[in-house]
Write an enzyme that holds these catalytic residues in place. Sequence first.
Site, PDB file in Angstrom:
ATOM      1  CE  LYS A 119      -4.093  -2.025   2.158  1.00  0.00           C
ATOM      2  NZ  LYS A 119      -5.032  -1.983   3.306  1.00  0.00           N
ATOM      3  CE  LYS A 200      -7.672 -13.044  -2.661  1.00  0.00           C
ATOM      4  NZ  LYS A 200      -7.629 -12.997  -1.189  1.00  0.00           N
ATOM      5  CE  LYS A 203     -14.309  -4.777  -0.186  1.00  0.00           C
ATOM      6  NZ  LYS A 203     -14.507  -4.214   1.170  1.00  0.00           N
TER       7      LYS A 203
END
Length: 336
Positions: A119, A200, A203
């Site tokens: 992140k 994967k 979102k």
Amino acid sequence: MTSGSVPERARVFSGIQPTGETHLGNYLGALRNWVSLQDGNDAVYCVVDLHALTIPQDPGVVATGTINMARMLLAVGVDPDRSILFVQSHVREHNELAWLMQTVVSFGELSRMTQFKDKSDRSQFISAGLFAYPALQAADILLYDTAVVPVGDDQRQHLELARDAAIRFNFRYGDTLVVPAHHITKAGARIMDLQHPENKMSKSAESIQGTIGILDSPKEIEKKIKRAVTDNDGEVRFDPAEKPGVSNLLSILGAATDTDPKALAHDYSQYGPLKKDTAEALISLIEPVQTRYNNLADEDVLETLDQGADKAREIAESVMERVRDAVGLVPQNAGG
């Protein structure tokens, strides 16, 4: 404890952030597992709104997302009569225990967390909260005497930190906190992006065509499945390494129909029928969830969350009283 077993009548805890759209990977990989774990366990489920603040958010966005996420949890089958459902910020003990967890985990441990590295590499502003949030996550878990945490492999590192924090706290202050075990979700938990099946379903995915939202219309689902990446050899077999796109479709169909994806592969000789059946199975699975979601009013959701917070607070206050005593903090109103 083995990764596939849950002890009889265990305290189970899990949380989910109220950010982004709830997608098929969330539902098949985690939320259906939440629903099943309500049977025979003391399940505690939390919308972790404070975690959503580790990156800048516009005012009101987290509140709206929190209500919508709670509505989704109720729609998929989280039952407030069989579990506790609440909002993290409604139980102040999360913050108090989080600070104590920051005093027992090290800078080095936090800096090695892979999610922080990922992140922070994608963000210009890196908050101290983003760095320290695994300590808050540990507090979330430990605050409820949690025995079992249902996690995917990508969360194993964070749970190990929570376990290490509890063990270190108990070594320093005496036997106080329950050391939780992990429960790795079963097959079907790993749903991949339809356009990039090596990743994967997420979102935060850049391509919305690779992600199926739980609130997508039947036409949107059909379109996304029809355009899902496969390959050129035309053979239907379950082989995630060599045929990730086809294997992903088989995994989705298997999870939607509770069928082994390897066995399903023998039913198909072409990709077209596989995609058609996968889309139909998903629509049948998701439509009842969408109906329940749309029928839940904000007032009913908020009432459920208030009641859940009252139940969660009873547990959290008891654990924090034990923690404060172990640390040796001066009790409030000690002077009479």
